[in-house]
Design a protein around this motif. Structure first.
Motif, mmCIF file in Angstrom:
data_model
loop_
_atom_site.group_PDB
_atom_site.id
_atom_site.type_symbol
_atom_site.label_atom_id
_atom_site.label_comp_id
_atom_site.label_asym_id
_atom_site.label_seq_id
_atom_site.Cartn_x
_atom_site.Cartn_y
_atom_site.Cartn_z
ATOM 1 N N SER A 35 -0.441 3.947 1.709
ATOM 2 C CA SER A 35 -0.954 4.794 2.879
ATOM 3 C C SER A 35 -0.006 4.974 3.771
ATOM 4 O O SER A 35 -0.287 5.612 4.812
ATOM 5 C CB SER A 35 -2.222 4.252 3.091
ATOM 6 O OG SER A 35 -2.273 3.001 3.642
ATOM 7 N N HIS A 87 -0.785 1.640 9.330
ATOM 8 C CA HIS A 87 -2.361 1.841 10.013
ATOM 9 C C HIS A 87 -1.883 1.994 11.540
ATOM 10 O O HIS A 87 -1.888 1.150 12.187
ATOM 11 C CB HIS A 87 -3.227 0.687 9.715
ATOM 12 C CG HIS A 87 -3.392 0.630 8.042
ATOM 13 N ND1 HIS A 87 -4.653 1.279 7.540
ATOM 14 C CD2 HIS A 87 -2.840 0.135 7.228
ATOM 15 C CE1 HIS A 87 -4.576 1.287 6.301
ATOM 16 N NE2 HIS A 87 -3.473 0.240 6.028
ATOM 17 N N GLU A 98 0.744 -1.327 -0.063
ATOM 18 C CA GLU A 98 0.172 0.282 -0.126
ATOM 19 C C GLU A 98 0.885 1.183 -0.014
ATOM 20 O O GLU A 98 1.990 1.117 0.197
ATOM 21 C CB GLU A 98 -1.004 0.089 1.227
ATOM 22 C CG GLU A 98 -1.818 -1.115 1.451
ATOM 23 C CD GLU A 98 -2.732 -1.249 2.630
ATOM 24 O OE1 GLU A 98 -3.655 -1.735 2.828
ATOM 25 O OE2 GLU A 98 -2.406 -0.247 3.709
#
Length: 379
Positions: A335, A338, A333
């Protein structure tokens, strides 16, 4: 000022009938409460009994004030009468002659604010109204009540020129003081050295030379509470340095394992643990402060690591709350990691010093993993 009340509410033996009370003031300033008693039966009887003083906080009984029925609601203006004998707040709104008994979380009369708080008496939970005498991290609170008792001989002599009133007793206002540490339940105190050392036991050694061995004044108690708060703040500042103790953090990070099968599913979360460091540097009383039913082995790993932790410098003696973030990163990913978003409400720290968060990362490189955060729920 007239009110219809059950006479049994006046706390005097054998007053059990319905009647009307009338609170008034004589020219010399003395306040009296007369009770018109209508006793039911085959032949109804009427008697009037008068007591010195009043069951209410103020005279005149009705005063402009404000109420808030719950802490989230809005404040409403009304006429208030606070019955110290029954701990009841009577309310009368503009344009409405009806008298309502209310149980607000907050009310104010004559610029004095009263807040309703939980307190335990005789093993039972009660709601009492407190006013704040001293505001700070540790508060001095005052609670007023009222008791109807018989007059002593000196009072009877002083009231002899009122003998036509058939005086049967006197309302006495009882003032009690409480110490409240932050948001804890208020603790009843007396203005004595022993009482304050008992309620402030965690700093008793530092306070021992500061509290005179005599009946204390309100100013004395306030000064003692200010000194106590100063010592607590200093102690917390020193204890908070445990967050900067690199050895402590490194050992924890090495001891806490991210369950592999959980990380491979993209599951992440945050755990809050509470623990004490005693005078020998031993870690004791490890508890999970966040929901302990979040599952997936996170709470087990945290508790196991803390319970098997080697000794800590006794200088860090105290009670702590430690957040541990299990973060998930998928290199497939863009991003980034998390990071859990759930946080523990401050009132669940239980007066513990909050430490800086310890992060336990997990990294995978998979294209079919859907990350999700877990937290659990409070039972």
């Amino acid at each position: 000022m007239r009110l219809i009340l059950l006479l049994c509410m006046l706390s005097m033996p054998y007053l059990t009938c319905r009647g009307q009370i009338f609170v008034y003031q004589e020219k010399d300033g003395n306040v009296f409460t007369s009770v018109d008693d209508y006793s039911p039966g085959m032949t109804s009887t009427y008697t009037r009994t008068t007591y010195m003083g009043s069951p209410f906080l103020t005279f005149p009984v009705w005063q402009p004030g404000k109420i808030r029925l719950d802490m989230e609601g809005r404040t409403v203006d009304c006429q208030l009468a606070y019955n110290l004998n029954t701990n009841e707040v009577l309310c009368r709104f503009d344009g409405d002659s009806a008298i309502k008994t209310v149980t607000p979380e907050f009310f104010s009369i004559n610029n004095t604010e009263y807040v309703r708080q939980q307190n335990k008496l005789a093993g039972m939970d009660y709601r009492m109204y407190f006013s704040t005498v001293h505001s700070g991290p540790t508060k001095l609170l005052k609670s007023l009540s009222n008791q109807l008792t018989y007059m002593n001989s000196a009072e009877q002599v002083n009231m002899r020129h009122y003998k036509d009133l058939n005086l049967r007793g006197i309302y006495r206002t009882v003032t009690k003081y409480f110490v409240q540490k932050e948001n804890a339940e208020p603790t009843l105190i007396s203005f004595s050295r022993k009482s304050l050392l008992d309620v402030l036991a965690d700093q008793s050694e530092a306070l021992a030379d500061k509290i005179p061995n005599r009946e204390l004044t309100t100013s004395d108690v306030i000064n003692i509470l200010n000194y106590y708060d100063l010592r607590v703040a200093e102690a917390r500042q020193n204890r908070a340095h445990l967050s900067k103790e690199e050895v402590f953090r490194e050992i924890l990070q090495n001891k806490i394992n991210y369950p592999g099968w959980v990380g491979n599913q993209g599951i992440y979360g945050r755990v809050y643990a509470g623990f004490d460091v005693d005078s020998l540097g031993l870690v004791r009383n490890v508890v999970i402060l966040s929901p302990d039913n979040m599952g997936f082995g996170f709470t087990f790993e945290v508790k196991r690591a803390l319970e098997t932790l080697s000794n800590i410098d006794p200088h860090f003696r105290g009670a702590y709350a430690l957040p541990i973030a299990f973060t998930f990163t998928n290199s497939k990913e863009n991003s980034g990691p998390h990071i859990p978003t759930n946080r523990l409400p401050e009132d669940r720290y239980q007066n513990r010093t909050l430490l800086e968060e310890v992060t336990i990362p997990f990294v995978v490189a998979k294209s079919s993993v859907v990350p999700r955060e877990v937290w659990g729920y409070y039972k």
